[in-house]
Motif scaffolding. Structure first.
Motif, PDB file in Angstrom:
ATOM      1  N   GLU A  96      28.576  32.198  39.312  1.00 44.00           N
ATOM      2  CA  GLU A  96      28.344  33.502  38.686  1.00 44.00           C
ATOM      3  C   GLU A  96      28.335  34.641  39.710  1.00 44.00           C
ATOM      4  OE1 GLU A  96      24.360  31.449  39.312  1.00 44.00           O
ATOM      5  OE2 GLU A  96      26.246  30.902  38.369  1.00 44.00           O
ATOM      6  N   GLU A  97      28.173  34.325  40.984  1.00 44.63           N
ATOM      7  CA  GLU A  97      28.180  35.351  42.023  1.00 44.63           C
ATOM      8  C   GLU A  97      29.558  35.559  42.647  1.00 44.63           C
ATOM      9  OE1 GLU A  97      25.073  35.070  44.925  1.00 44.63           O
ATOM     10  OE2 GLU A  97      23.682  34.269  43.444  1.00 44.63           O
ATOM     11  N   LEU A  98      30.504  34.685  42.366  1.00 45.26           N
ATOM     12  CA  LEU A  98      31.819  34.814  42.988  1.00 45.26           C
ATOM     13  C   LEU A  98      32.537  36.101  42.576  1.00 45.26           C
ATOM     14  CD1 LEU A  98      33.323  31.228  43.008  1.00 45.26           C
ATOM     15  CD2 LEU A  98      32.581  32.602  44.949  1.00 45.26           C
ATOM     16  N   ARG A  99      32.356  36.530  41.350  1.00 46.64           N
ATOM     17  CA  ARG A  99      33.010  37.772  40.918  1.00 46.64           C
ATOM     18  C   ARG A  99      32.486  38.949  41.735  1.00 46.64           C
ATOM     19  NH1 ARG A  99      35.985  40.331  37.033  1.00 46.64           N
ATOM     20  NH2 ARG A  99      35.207  42.353  36.392  1.00 46.64           N
ATOM     21  N   TRP A 100      31.193  39.031  41.923  1.00 46.33           N
ATOM     22  CA  TRP A 100      30.620  40.109  42.731  1.00 46.33           C
ATOM     23  C   TRP A 100      31.153  40.030  44.155  1.00 46.33           C
ATOM     24  CZ3 TRP A 100      27.550  39.993  47.107  1.00 46.33           C
ATOM     25  CH2 TRP A 100      27.023  41.212  47.499  1.00 46.33           C
ATOM     26  N   ARG A 101      31.231  38.847  44.700  1.00 43.28           N
ATOM     27  CA  ARG A 101      31.759  38.677  46.061  1.00 43.28           C
ATOM     28  C   ARG A 101      33.230  39.089  46.090  1.00 43.28           C
ATOM     29  NH1 ARG A 101      30.090  39.106  50.820  1.00 43.28           N
ATOM     30  NH2 ARG A 101      28.225  38.088  50.124  1.00 43.28           N
ATOM     31  N   GLY A 102      33.956  38.796  45.032  1.00 44.58           N
ATOM     32  CA  GLY A 102      35.354  39.182  44.962  1.00 44.58           C
ATOM     33  C   GLY A 102      35.534  40.685  45.074  1.00 44.58           C
ATOM     34  N   VAL A 103      34.618  41.437  44.505  1.00 45.39           N
ATOM     35  CA  VAL A 103      34.685  42.894  44.603  1.00 45.39           C
ATOM     36  C   VAL A 103      34.503  43.322  46.055  1.00 45.39           C
ATOM     37  CG1 VAL A 103      33.554  45.050  43.921  1.00 45.39           C
ATOM     38  CG2 VAL A 103      33.951  43.246  42.225  1.00 45.39           C
ATOM     39  N   ARG A 104      33.612  42.678  46.782  1.00 49.33           N
ATOM     40  CA  ARG A 104      33.415  43.009  48.202  1.00 49.33           C
ATOM     41  C   ARG A 104      34.651  42.657  49.020  1.00 49.33           C
ATOM     42  NH1 ARG A 104      28.167  42.082  51.253  1.00 49.33           N
ATOM     43  NH2 ARG A 104      29.437  43.400  52.561  1.00 49.33           N
ATOM     44  N   VAL A 105      35.244  41.493  48.734  1.00 53.86           N
ATOM     45  CA  VAL A 105      36.470  41.107  49.437  1.00 53.86           C
ATOM     46  C   VAL A 105      37.571  42.127  49.133  1.00 53.86           C
ATOM     47  CG1 VAL A 105      38.294  39.363  49.600  1.00 53.86           C
ATOM     48  CG2 VAL A 105      35.889  38.655  49.532  1.00 53.86           C
ATOM     49  N   LEU A 106      37.676  42.521  47.872  1.00 50.75           N
ATOM     50  CA  LEU A 106      38.683  43.504  47.492  1.00 50.75           C
ATOM     51  C   LEU A 106      38.482  44.811  48.251  1.00 50.75           C
ATOM     52  CD1 LEU A 106      41.084  44.285  45.685  1.00 50.75           C
ATOM     53  CD2 LEU A 106      39.416  44.982  43.948  1.00 50.75           C
ATOM     54  N   SER A 107      37.250  45.257  48.381  1.00 53.46           N
ATOM     55  CA  SER A 107      37.013  46.516  49.093  1.00 53.46           C
ATOM     56  C   SER A 107      37.425  46.410  50.556  1.00 53.46           C
ATOM     57  CB  SER A 107      35.551  46.954  48.960  1.00 53.46           C
ATOM     58  OG  SER A 107      34.691  46.087  49.670  1.00 53.46           O
ATOM     59  N   GLN A 108      37.183  45.268  51.188  1.00 52.79           N
ATOM     60  CA  GLN A 108      37.625  45.058  52.564  1.00 52.79           C
ATOM     61  C   GLN A 108      39.147  45.070  52.651  1.00 52.79           C
ATOM     62  OE1 GLN A 108      36.008  44.553  55.637  1.00 52.79           O
ATOM     63  NE2 GLN A 108      34.339  45.458  54.472  1.00 52.79           N
ATOM     64  N   CYS A 109      39.795  44.419  51.700  1.00 57.02           N
ATOM     65  CA  CYS A 109      41.253  44.353  51.707  1.00 57.02           C
ATOM     66  C   CYS A 109      41.872  45.728  51.481  1.00 57.02           C
ATOM     67  CB  CYS A 109      41.742  43.367  50.647  1.00 57.02           C
ATOM     68  SG  CYS A 109      41.346  41.650  51.042  1.00 57.02           S
ATOM     69  N   ILE A 110      41.272  46.519  50.606  1.00 59.88           N
ATOM     70  CA  ILE A 110      41.781  47.866  50.352  1.00 59.88           C
ATOM     71  C   ILE A 110      41.747  48.695  51.631  1.00 59.88           C
ATOM     72  CG2 ILE A 110      41.229  50.049  49.184  1.00 59.88           C
ATOM     73  CD1 ILE A 110      40.475  48.318  46.717  1.00 59.88           C
ATOM     74  N   LEU A 111      40.715  48.502  52.430  1.00 66.80           N
ATOM     75  CA  LEU A 111      40.597  49.253  53.679  1.00 66.80           C
ATOM     76  C   LEU A 111      41.656  48.860  54.708  1.00 66.80           C
ATOM     77  CD1 LEU A 111      36.739  49.235  54.228  1.00 66.80           C
ATOM     78  CD2 LEU A 111      38.158  51.192  53.615  1.00 66.80           C
ATOM     79  N   HIS A 112      42.109  47.617  54.676  1.00 68.07           N
ATOM     80  CA  HIS A 112      42.915  47.114  55.778  1.00 68.07           C
ATOM     81  C   HIS A 112      44.321  46.661  55.419  1.00 68.07           C
ATOM     82  CE1 HIS A 112      39.425  47.449  58.264  1.00 68.07           C
ATOM     83  NE2 HIS A 112      38.725  46.801  57.360  1.00 68.07           N
ATOM     84  N   LEU A 113      44.665  46.636  54.143  1.00 70.53           N
ATOM     85  CA  LEU A 113      46.000  46.200  53.758  1.00 70.53           C
ATOM     86  C   LEU A 113      46.774  47.357  53.118  1.00 70.53           C
ATOM     87  CD1 LEU A 113      45.161  42.728  52.182  1.00 70.53           C
ATOM     88  CD2 LEU A 113      46.028  43.192  54.480  1.00 70.53           C
ATOM     89  N   HIS A 114      48.065  47.245  53.147  1.00 69.33           N
ATOM     90  CA  HIS A 114      48.933  48.256  52.522  1.00 69.33           C
ATOM     91  C   HIS A 114      48.705  48.218  51.005  1.00 69.33           C
ATOM     92  CE1 HIS A 114      52.578  50.238  51.122  1.00 69.33           C
ATOM     93  NE2 HIS A 114      52.616  50.810  52.325  1.00 69.33           N
TER      94      HIS A 114
END
Length: 151
Positions: A96-114
């Motif tokens: 149930e916490e993986l979705r929340w973690r996914g949002v954090r991963v997404l925010s990191q990726c947005i900062l560093h990927l095209h």
């Protein structure tokens, strides 16, 4: 300023030190919460134990000598251990916490990927559609890929 786990709120420290210390504290709080809630199986408790060792190594790197800080070795060592601890925690995190973690991963990726990166787009789409298609493997691979790009 510190607390029982030894995490420091970097007074008179470089910004990388403060970021690393905050990241360590956040990961440590996840371990503490899972242990206090009794959510860990014996196998998962071993993974949490390894993550604790990795966080201890990251803390030790932060207190390294002047030369290690100047050359970047302290930063590299701290971040390598932080990233591995984070990946270990993804492995034992309740579903149930993986979705929340996914949002954090997404925010990191947005900062560093095209913005047109296919993996970034796929992760964003999966998070918008809901948890069902989101896989731990995909989260893990995107986190690793983003971390490599930020190193």
């Amino acid at each position: 300023m510190s607390e029982n786990d030894g995490d420091v709120a970097g007074q008179r420290r470089a910004s990388w030190y403060a970021r690393a210390g905050a990241h360590i504290a956040e990961l440590q709080s996840q371990i503490n919460r899972m242990e206090a809630a009794g959510e860990l199986s014996p196998a998962d408790a071993e993974i949490a134990k390894k993550a604790r060792v990795q966080l201890a190594a990251a803390r030790e790197a932060l207190t390294g000598g002047w030369w290690a800080r100047v050359t970047g070795a302290a930063h590299d060592r701290a971040m390598a251990n932080i990233h591995e601890a984070e990946i270990e925690l993804l492995r034992i995190m309740p579903e149930e916490e993986l979705r929340w973690r996914g949002v954090r991963v997404l925010s990191q990726c947005i900062l560093h990927l095209h913005p047109n990166d296919l993996g970034l787009k796929r992760l964003g789409n999966e998070l918008q559609q809901g948890y069902a298609p989101l896989s731990l493997f995909h989260l893990h691979s995107e986190l690793v890929r983003c971390r490599v790009r930020t190193a």
